[in-house]
Motif scaffolding. Structure first.
Motif, PDB file in Angstrom:
ATOM      1  N   ASN A 137       1.198  11.458 -23.116  1.00  0.00           N
ATOM      2  CA  ASN A 137       2.062  10.450 -22.408  1.00  0.00           C
ATOM      3  C   ASN A 137       1.374   9.121 -22.677  1.00  0.00           C
ATOM      4  O   ASN A 137       0.220   9.034 -22.811  1.00  0.00           O
TER       5      ASN A 137
ATOM      6  N   GLN B 170       8.449  16.918 -23.645  1.00  0.00           N
ATOM      7  CA  GLN B 170       9.786  16.535 -23.133  1.00  0.00           C
ATOM      8  C   GLN B 170      10.935  17.044 -23.889  1.00  0.00           C
ATOM      9  O   GLN B 170      10.357  17.903 -25.082  1.00  0.00           O
TER      10      GLN B 170
ATOM     11  N   ASP C 211      14.367  15.621 -14.322  1.00  0.00           N
ATOM     12  CA  ASP C 211      14.791  15.195 -15.878  1.00  0.00           C
ATOM     13  C   ASP C 211      16.436  15.637 -15.765  1.00  0.00           C
ATOM     14  O   ASP C 211      17.157  14.920 -16.349  1.00  0.00           O
TER      15      ASP C 211
ATOM     16  N   LYS D 275      14.779  12.149 -23.924  1.00  0.00           N
ATOM     17  CA  LYS D 275      15.801  13.194 -23.164  1.00  0.00           C
ATOM     18  C   LYS D 275      17.024  13.168 -23.354  1.00  0.00           C
ATOM     19  O   LYS D 275      17.888  13.636 -22.590  1.00  0.00           O
TER      20      LYS D 275
ATOM     21  N   LYS E  36       8.385   1.415 -15.240  1.00  0.00           N
ATOM     22  CA  LYS E  36       9.819   1.840 -15.017  1.00  0.00           C
ATOM     23  C   LYS E  36       9.990   1.551 -13.398  1.00  0.00           C
ATOM     24  O   LYS E  36      10.945   1.156 -13.032  1.00  0.00           O
TER      25      LYS E  36
ATOM     26  N   VAL F  89      12.218   9.325 -12.479  1.00  0.00           N
ATOM     27  CA  VAL F  89      11.288  10.692 -12.302  1.00  0.00           C
ATOM     28  C   VAL F  89       9.555  10.005 -12.043  1.00  0.00           C
ATOM     29  O   VAL F  89       8.858  11.038 -11.908  1.00  0.00           O
ATOM     30  N   VAL F  90       9.470   9.034 -12.375  1.00  0.00           N
ATOM     31  CA  VAL F  90       7.999   8.487 -12.503  1.00  0.00           C
ATOM     32  C   VAL F  90       7.690   7.787 -11.157  1.00  0.00           C
ATOM     33  O   VAL F  90       8.401   7.571 -10.040  1.00  0.00           O
TER      34      VAL F  90
ATOM     35  N   TYR G  79      12.615   3.943 -22.804  1.00  0.00           N
ATOM     36  CA  TYR G  79      13.627   4.313 -21.667  1.00  0.00           C
ATOM     37  C   TYR G  79      14.878   3.627 -22.228  1.00  0.00           C
ATOM     38  O   TYR G  79      15.047   2.423 -22.580  1.00  0.00           O
TER      39      TYR G  79
ATOM     40  N   ARG H  18       2.639  20.581 -23.086  1.00  0.00           N
ATOM     41  CA  ARG H  18       3.894  20.156 -22.432  1.00  0.00           C
ATOM     42  C   ARG H  18       4.798  19.112 -23.200  1.00  0.00           C
ATOM     43  O   ARG H  18       3.962  18.109 -23.771  1.00  0.00           O
TER      44      ARG H  18
ATOM     45  N   PHE I 191       9.005  16.410 -16.114  1.00  0.00           N
ATOM     46  CA  PHE I 191       7.915  15.801 -15.766  1.00  0.00           C
ATOM     47  C   PHE I 191       7.431  15.982 -14.341  1.00  0.00           C
ATOM     48  O   PHE I 191       6.174  16.039 -14.278  1.00  0.00           O
TER      49      PHE I 191
ATOM     50  N   ASN J 279       7.491   1.683 -22.342  1.00  0.00           N
ATOM     51  CA  ASN J 279       6.291   2.071 -21.745  1.00  0.00           C
ATOM     52  C   ASN J 279       5.237   2.336 -22.817  1.00  0.00           C
ATOM     53  O   ASN J 279       4.227   3.255 -22.578  1.00  0.00           O
TER      54      ASN J 279
ATOM     55  N   ASN K 150       1.501   6.853 -17.044  1.00  0.00           N
ATOM     56  CA  ASN K 150       2.037   8.059 -16.495  1.00  0.00           C
ATOM     57  C   ASN K 150       1.087   9.104 -16.297  1.00  0.00           C
ATOM     58  O   ASN K 150       1.004   9.555 -15.277  1.00  0.00           O
TER      59      ASN K 150
ATOM     60  N   SER L 117      13.686   8.684 -20.278  1.00  0.00           N
ATOM     61  CA  SER L 117      12.887   8.328 -21.621  1.00  0.00           C
ATOM     62  C   SER L 117      13.949   8.978 -22.682  1.00  0.00           C
ATOM     63  O   SER L 117      14.826   9.706 -22.597  1.00  0.00           O
TER      64      SER L 117
ATOM     65  N   LEU M  94       7.153   6.218 -26.181  1.00  0.00           N
ATOM     66  CA  LEU M  94       7.916   6.420 -24.904  1.00  0.00           C
ATOM     67  C   LEU M  94       8.527   5.122 -24.648  1.00  0.00           C
ATOM     68  O   LEU M  94       7.786   4.109 -23.862  1.00  0.00           O
TER      69      LEU M  94
END
Ligand code: LMR
Length: 369
Positions: free
Chosen positions: A208, A170, A71, A92, A39, A32-33, A235, A168, A191, A145, A212, A89, A233
């Motif tokens: 974040n 996750q 996500d 999630k 990543k 998603v990034v 993964y 906001r 995201f 990250n 990011n 991440s 954060l």
């Protein structure tokens, strides 16, 4: 040419044709990034290693920026086999039913990267990956990250500054509790939707790592940034279990090694990318940057500590205690290293190290990244 010889020539020709025409094994790697994040760069690095080392027998297609799935959708897509690899991440995994991953979301639980890597690469990491198997997922690696920073359109210096801020987050219950403990109003959001939500004022702020924040241009719509390192954060690189188990063993071994080498690369560039992103945000001049001083960090920690207690059962007390223990052990080793030069002056017999005790509470002086 005899009939036998012609048949042989035909068979050989056909075999060569089928070898040439054999389709490569396609691995869709969705994330998603942006491509220029730790990543994103690591996904491309893995593609390169995997394709080179399998001599084209494997083709890795990388889809960045939620191009294929957002996500939550991407987890489902992996389980259904529509994509083969993801690197979501660690925040999630709760919606999958593996709440133990939320260990990584606990505020101020990891004082440094050494602790994190020991947690990821040791028994805790293995245990977490073990939990994924029942979900049709195999864990391949943990990527980094770095620590998260707070951003909003208002300064965030004291805990009181968060009161009423729409933040906001996750999809993690721990992050929800973290924002509530600060008095903020958490909003779960994919995201890919964060930039426009910030721009339109649907939310006031977010958290974040810098890479990011910068690559999503969030600094253009966030007037304030507090360098707080309050959470982490990272993964989990995961693969569809059935797909993975069905690969020819030599290909699987080659991909495993490619992933191990990619992980070394990824952990190396994560810090550099985040440092560069911070420098670029500074240079952009759109966001006021405030470094949380140690005295205030301690106050934030006190406000956030109840979150650890609240999630003891959901995450697992043993898991949290093991993480504290590793943190304490790393601190002890660091302290011993700092003292080491003095010991040179006065050599003496090596002393056996007493076993580390679990920290009663998280370390109060998190080392900056
Ligand atoms: C987020 O949703 O904020 C992050 O998980 C994005 C990512 O994958 O780094």
């Amino acid at each position: 040419m005899s009939l036998r010889a012609s048949l042989l020539v035909f068979a050989l020709g056909f075999a060569a044709f089928t070898v040439q025409a054999a389709e490569p094994i396609v691995i869709k790697f969705s994330h998603v990034v942006a491509p220029d994040t730790p990543k994103g760069r690591a996904a491309e690095y893995f593609k390169k290693l995997a394709e080179e080392r399998t001599k084209g027998a494997v083709k890795v297609e990388v889809y960045p920026n939620s191009q294929l799935y957002k996500d939550r959708e991407e987890m489902e897509a992996l389980q259904l086999g529509a994509v083969q690899i993801l690197a979501p991440s660690l925040a999630k995994f709760g919606p999958l039913g593996v709440r133990a991953f939320e260990l990584f979301d606990l505020p101020y639980v990891f004082p440094n990267k050494e602790t994190l890597y020991r947690v990821m690469d040791g028994d805790i990491g293995k245990k977490l990956f073990g939990m994924l198997e029942a979900k049709g997922i195999t864990g391949m690696a943990f990527w980094d990250n770095g620590f998260k920073q707070m951003s909003a359109n208002k300064p965030m210096r004291t805990v009181e500054d968060f009161k009423g801020l729409k933040m906001r987050i996750q999809s993690s219950k721990v992050l929800e509790a973290q924002m509530k403990a600060l008095g903020a109003n958490p909003q779960v959001m994919a995201f890919s939707e964060v930039y426009s939500a910030l721009q339109q004022g649907v939310v006031d702020g977010t958290e974040n790592p810098m890479s990011n924040l910068y690559t999503q241009k969030m600094h253009e719509v966030q007037k304030h940034l507090t360098l707080s390192d309050h959470g982490y954060l990272g993964y989990a690189v995961i693969v569809n279990k059935a797909f993975w188990a069905g690969l020819p063993p030599d290909i699987r071994a080659t991909l495993d090694k490619a992933m191990a080498d990619t992980t070394v690369f990824e952990r190396k560039i994560a810090q550099e990318d985040n440092d560069q992103a911070l420098a670029k945000v500074k240079a952009a001049g759109t966001t006021q940057i405030y470094t949380l001083p140690y005295r205030d960090r301690v106050v934030w920690q006190q406000a956030l500590l109840p979150v650890h207690k609240e999630f003891e059962e959901k995450i697992g007390r043993d898991l949290i205690n093991s993480a504290y223990l590793i943190a304490a052990q790393v601190e002890k080793e660091k302290a011993a290293q700092t003292k080491a030069p003095a010991a040179k002056d006065k050599p003496g017999p090596a002393k056996a190290k007493p076993a580390a005790k679990p920290a009663a509470k998280p370390a109060t002086n998190p080392e900056k990244k």
